[in-house]
Write a protein that holds these residues in place. Structure first.
Motif: not given
Length: 130
Positions: A41-44, A58-62, A117-118, A124-127
């Motif tokens: 449910t995240a939007c980016y 990008v950094t948060a996902l990595a 936590r990242a 990005l959370l909660p969506g």
């Protein structure tokens, strides 16, 4: 269509401070799938290949993917989600005991606490859809 992989073996090495395992690319791909499932449910913003464009995302996902692999390695999981489900297993004659419940997370993913936590720090959370 192959899924998106949000981290590299080099990023995993930097995250853990340990050399990446021989199957790092497979583990990173599986962990990326876990992160995708947690972010339903995240939007980016993404580019035409579906990869995030905001450097913070990008950094948060990595970071989340590396944390997920680190967690799976620490719990003895190989990325399949099968490890850690039983506290005792015998093969012959079959004996299973003490079924362990994985903590519930977004999308029913056993999401590493540091990955959660990242993603939360990045918004990005909660969506939430605005």
């Amino acid at each position: 269509m192959p899924g998106h992989v949000y981290a590299t073996p080099e990023q995993l090495t930097a995250w853990t401070g340990q050399p990446a395992p021989a199957d790092a690319e497979r583990l990173l791909a599986r962990a990326s799938e876990d992160i995708d499932d947690a972010l339903l449910t995240a939007c980016y913003a993404v580019n035409s290949a579906g990869m995030p464009t905001d450097p913070a995302v990008v950094t948060a996902l990595a970071d989340a993917v590396c944390a997920q692999v680190e967690y799976q390695l620490a719990t003895g999981d190989d990325g399949t989600g099968a490890a850690g489900k039983w506290d005792s297993v015998s093969i012959g004659p079959v004996s299973l005991s003490g079924r362990q419940q994985a903590p519930a997370a977004s999308g029913d993913v056993d999401l590493a606490p540091r990955a959660h936590r990242a993603l939360t720090r990045a918004g990005l959370l909660p969506g939430v859809i605005w």
